[in-house]
Write a protein that holds these residues in place. Structure first.
Motif, PDB file in Angstrom:
ATOM      1  N   TYR A   1      34.211 -29.108   9.128  1.00 20.84           N
ATOM      2  CA  TYR A   1      34.548 -28.594  10.466  1.00 20.84           C
ATOM      3  C   TYR A   1      33.879 -27.236  10.692  1.00 20.84           C
ATOM      4  N   ARG A   2      33.972 -26.367   9.703  1.00 26.54           N
ATOM      5  CA  ARG A   2      33.354 -25.037   9.811  1.00 26.54           C
ATOM      6  C   ARG A   2      31.839 -25.164  10.018  1.00 26.54           C
TER       7      ARG A   2
ATOM      8  N   GLU B   1      44.942 -33.012  10.882  1.00 31.56           N
ATOM      9  CA  GLU B   1      44.445 -32.018  11.844  1.00 31.56           C
ATOM     10  C   GLU B   1      42.926 -31.899  11.772  1.00 31.56           C
ATOM     11  N   TYR B   2      42.385 -31.783  10.562  1.00 31.72           N
ATOM     12  CA  TYR B   2      40.928 -31.662  10.440  1.00 31.72           C
ATOM     13  C   TYR B   2      40.219 -32.964  10.785  1.00 31.72           C
TER      14      TYR B   2
ATOM     15  N   ARG C   1      39.971 -32.953  14.510  1.00 29.40           N
ATOM     16  CA  ARG C   1      38.939 -32.010  14.960  1.00 29.40           C
ATOM     17  C   ARG C   1      37.542 -32.579  14.720  1.00 29.40           C
ATOM     18  N   LEU C   2      37.362 -33.243  13.597  1.00 31.47           N
ATOM     19  CA  LEU C   2      36.048 -33.774  13.237  1.00 31.47           C
ATOM     20  C   LEU C   2      35.676 -35.021  14.029  1.00 31.47           C
TER      21      LEU C   2
ATOM     22  N   LEU D   1      37.099 -31.303   4.310  1.00 30.25           N
ATOM     23  CA  LEU D   1      37.227 -31.470   5.759  1.00 30.25           C
ATOM     24  C   LEU D   1      37.119 -30.142   6.498  1.00 30.25           C
ATOM     25  N   GLU D   2      37.744 -29.102   5.957  1.00 33.06           N
ATOM     26  CA  GLU D   2      37.631 -27.789   6.598  1.00 33.06           C
ATOM     27  C   GLU D   2      36.201 -27.290   6.529  1.00 33.06           C
TER      28      GLU D   2
ATOM     29  N   GLN E   1      45.246 -32.665   6.601  1.00 36.29           N
ATOM     30  CA  GLN E   1      44.174 -33.665   6.631  1.00 36.29           C
ATOM     31  C   GLN E   1      44.052 -34.266   8.025  1.00 36.29           C
TER      32      GLN E   1
END
Length: 160
Positions: free
Chosen positions: A146-147, A22-23, A26-27, A142-143, A20
Motif C-alpha cells: 500500500y505504501r 483494511e489493507y 485499500r489495495l 500488505l502495508e 489484513q
C-alpha cells in the motif's frame, strides 16, 4: 498488470484479521487481489515434504506469464522505493516485468517456502531480517505494498 498476493491458510492470530482486511480493501483500488491457499498441517511428514505439498498448491495457482515473487527471510531486503519502482514497471511493462501479465507475491506457511518456489521465483524478497509469525508477515507485506502504491500515486501517505 494485475497483482495477486497469496497467503497460506487463515490469518493467525485472528486479532490481525481487521488489519489484513483494511489493507486488502485499500489495495483493491490498485487492482491487488489477496487470496489464500490451503496450508499444510505440520504432521508426521518431514518439513521438506510439508513445504513441497504447499508449493504444489502454489504452482497450481500460477499462470503462464506470471512474475513470481517469493517472500523469504533469505531473500533480498526490499525497500519501499524499490517496491514502488517495480510497481511503476508493472504499469508500464518495463523491465523486469516486460511481457509479464501478472505479479504474484507468495508468502510461505509455518515452515516457510519450499526451495522449489524460491528457485522458480523471479525475485525473492525479505520483508524483515526477523523471522515473524505468518499473520504479522501478511500485515507487513500488505502495508508495504500500500505504501509503495501511494508513492507511485504521489499520495502523501509515505513521508520521505
Amino acid at each position: 498488470m494485475k497483482i495477486c498476493v497469496l497467503f497460506p491458510g487463515k490469518i493467525k492470530p485472528k486479532a490481525l484479521l481487521a488489519a489484513q482486511d483494511e489493507y486488502a480493501k485499500r489495495l483493491k483500488v490498485f487492482g491487488v487481489e489477496v487470496l489464500e491457499y490451503k496450508d499444510e498441517k505440520v504432521s508426521s511428514r518431514t518439513p521438506e515434504q510439508t513445504k513441497q505439498a504447499e508449493a504444489e498448491r502454489v504452482f497450481k495457482l500460477l499462470k503462464v506469464g506470471d512474475y513470481l515473487v517469493a517472500c523469504d527471510e533469505r531473500g533480498k531486503a526490499i525497500k519501499t522505493l524499490e517496491m514502488a519502482a517495480l510497481l511503476r514497471a508493472s504499469r508500464s511493462g518495463d523491465f523486469p516485468l516486460a511481457g509479464k501479465r501478472r505479479m504474484v507475491i507468495v508468502v510461505g506457511g509455518a515452515l516457510g517456502l519450499a526451495e522449489s518456489v524460491r528457485q522458480k521465483a523471479d525475485a525473492v524478497w525479505q520483508l524483515s531480517p526477523l523471522v515473524m509469525a505468518g499473520g504479522v508477515a501478511r500485515i507487513v507485506l500488505l502495508e508495504g505494498l500500500y505504501r509503495a502504491f501511494t508513492v507511485v500515486e504521489g499520495h502523501p501517505y509515505h513521508n520521505e
